[in-house]
Design an enzyme around this catalytic site. Sequence first.
Site, short mmCIF file in Angstrom:
data_model
loop_
_atom_site.label_atom_id
_atom_site.label_comp_id
_atom_site.label_asym_id
_atom_site.label_seq_id
_atom_site.Cartn_x
_atom_site.Cartn_y
_atom_site.Cartn_z
N HIS A 112 0.83 -1.20 0.00
CA HIS A 112 0.00 0.00 0.00
C HIS A 112 0.87 1.26 0.00
CE1 HIS A 112 -3.48 -2.53 0.85
NE2 HIS A 112 -4.25 -1.47 0.63
N HIS A 151 1.27 -3.60 9.52
CA HIS A 151 2.63 -3.25 9.10
C HIS A 151 3.41 -2.57 10.20
CE1 HIS A 151 2.76 -4.29 4.87
NE2 HIS A 151 1.57 -3.77 4.71
#
Length: 176
Positions: A112, A151
């Site tokens: 992303h 993340h």
Amino acid sequence: MTNIWEGIRRVDEFTFYWLFRLTRWGRDSRLAIWISRSGDGPYYAALASLFIVAAVEGSVLFLQRALIAFAIELPLYWWLKNTLRRARPALERLSFRPVITPADRFSFPSGHATAAFLFAGLAAISFPAWALIYYVWACLVGLSRIALGVHFPSDILAGALLGTGIAYFVLQLPIN
């Protein structure tokens, strides 16, 4: 050398948990989910198409660059992620539960963040009046991935550097 990497890992984990706690409001309001989803692949194509349909000056060149950049980014990011095989936060610490279920087991680099910074870099050059907005959005996409618990900060930083690097590379190509 092992001590250096261990120290970096500890700082990364500490920063992850600190940011995760700090961004609780984004999870509670579901804003983090919305921002994260704004960095999903189909939205890049939709926005580029909107630029072309609206006849925004420079949109065709932007689309050409974006197609080349994402053709480089997707296999490169996927290769890095599956070669480096860094476990996501929930797999590192079994007591931790992410807010969303990630698409795969590995986290480094963040796809992303890579895509968001690649898009921001190309869009900032193509449509400079909105450059700050593109980069703020890219940063928020990265932060949302930490807020959702999928993340570590270094995953986001690596993705930002990779996406920016690919954008810079493509901007150097002689495309007319």
